[in-house]
Motif scaffolding. Structure first.
Motif, mmCIF file in Angstrom:
data_model
loop_
_atom_site.group_PDB
_atom_site.id
_atom_site.type_symbol
_atom_site.label_atom_id
_atom_site.label_comp_id
_atom_site.label_asym_id
_atom_site.label_seq_id
_atom_site.Cartn_x
_atom_site.Cartn_y
_atom_site.Cartn_z
ATOM 1 N N UNK A 168 -26.548 88.325 71.065
ATOM 2 C CA UNK A 168 -25.625 87.290 70.498
ATOM 3 C C UNK A 168 -26.248 86.061 71.244
ATOM 4 N N UNK A 169 -25.925 84.862 70.675
ATOM 5 C CA UNK A 169 -26.639 83.628 71.147
ATOM 6 C C UNK A 169 -26.443 83.399 72.550
ATOM 7 N N UNK A 170 -25.209 83.708 73.167
ATOM 8 C CA UNK A 170 -25.036 83.416 74.535
ATOM 9 C C UNK A 170 -25.782 84.237 75.330
ATOM 10 N N UNK A 171 -26.138 85.587 74.816
ATOM 11 C CA UNK A 171 -26.747 86.421 75.903
ATOM 12 C C UNK A 171 -28.338 86.181 75.737
ATOM 13 N N UNK A 172 -28.673 85.385 74.492
ATOM 14 C CA UNK A 172 -30.131 84.995 74.454
ATOM 15 C C UNK A 172 -30.534 83.910 75.754
ATOM 16 N N UNK A 173 -29.633 83.118 75.773
ATOM 17 C CA UNK A 173 -29.904 82.077 76.751
ATOM 18 C C UNK A 173 -29.725 82.581 78.187
ATOM 19 N N UNK A 174 -28.835 83.616 78.228
ATOM 20 C CA UNK A 174 -28.931 84.336 79.757
ATOM 21 C C UNK A 174 -30.146 85.149 80.065
ATOM 22 N N UNK A 175 -30.646 85.867 78.942
ATOM 23 C CA UNK A 175 -31.885 86.350 79.253
ATOM 24 C C UNK A 175 -32.920 85.758 79.436
ATOM 25 N N UNK A 176 -33.159 84.775 78.459
ATOM 26 C CA UNK A 176 -34.263 83.528 78.891
ATOM 27 C C UNK A 176 -34.245 82.944 80.406
ATOM 28 N N UNK A 177 -33.031 82.676 80.958
ATOM 29 C CA UNK A 177 -33.012 82.380 82.038
ATOM 30 C C UNK A 177 -33.211 83.370 83.219
ATOM 31 N N UNK A 178 -32.969 84.618 83.006
ATOM 32 C CA UNK A 178 -33.295 85.429 83.943
ATOM 33 C C UNK A 178 -34.785 85.631 83.683
ATOM 34 N N UNK A 179 -35.294 85.705 82.700
ATOM 35 C CA UNK A 179 -36.856 85.778 82.660
ATOM 36 C C UNK A 179 -37.555 84.576 83.255
ATOM 37 N N UNK A 180 -37.083 83.487 83.171
ATOM 38 C CA UNK A 180 -37.830 82.269 84.014
ATOM 39 C C UNK A 180 -37.373 82.615 85.390
ATOM 40 N N UNK A 181 -36.442 82.974 85.786
ATOM 41 C CA UNK A 181 -36.049 83.326 87.209
ATOM 42 C C UNK A 181 -37.013 84.026 87.707
#
Length: 84
Positions: A10-23
């Motif tokens: 889902x779109x909201x989880x994509x953003x969270x995954x991208x943020x975790x990857x960036x971190x």
């Protein structure tokens, strides 16, 4: 075979995954800089690639413990070879 893809989330989880990857990547690059690595961004990309490759082999019914040990040895050898 399971397929893990950001497109399946889902779109909201994509953003969270991208943020975790960036971190994760920022933390890795910072740690490599602290070790004195000249090209921390390049090495972090190689480390991430080896983790992604191991994850695919595990997903294809590979042995988790064996893959984790192989990645650890590979990454440690790479880091030790470039420490100033």
């Amino acid at each position: 075979m399971r397929q893990i893809s950001i497109d399946n989330l889902p779109t909201d989880q994509r953003g969270m995954l991208k943020a975790m990857h960036g971190y994760f990547m920022i933390s890795l690059i910072t740690s490599l800089k602290d070790l004195g690595i000249d090209e921390p961004s390049s090495l972090s990309g190689m480390i991430f690639g080896s983790i992604a490759s191991a994850a695919k082999r595990i997903d294809d019914d590979g042995n988790f413990a064996a893959e984790a040990m192989a990645v650890e040895k590979f990454v440690m050898a790479g880091i030790q070879s470039v420490i100033r």
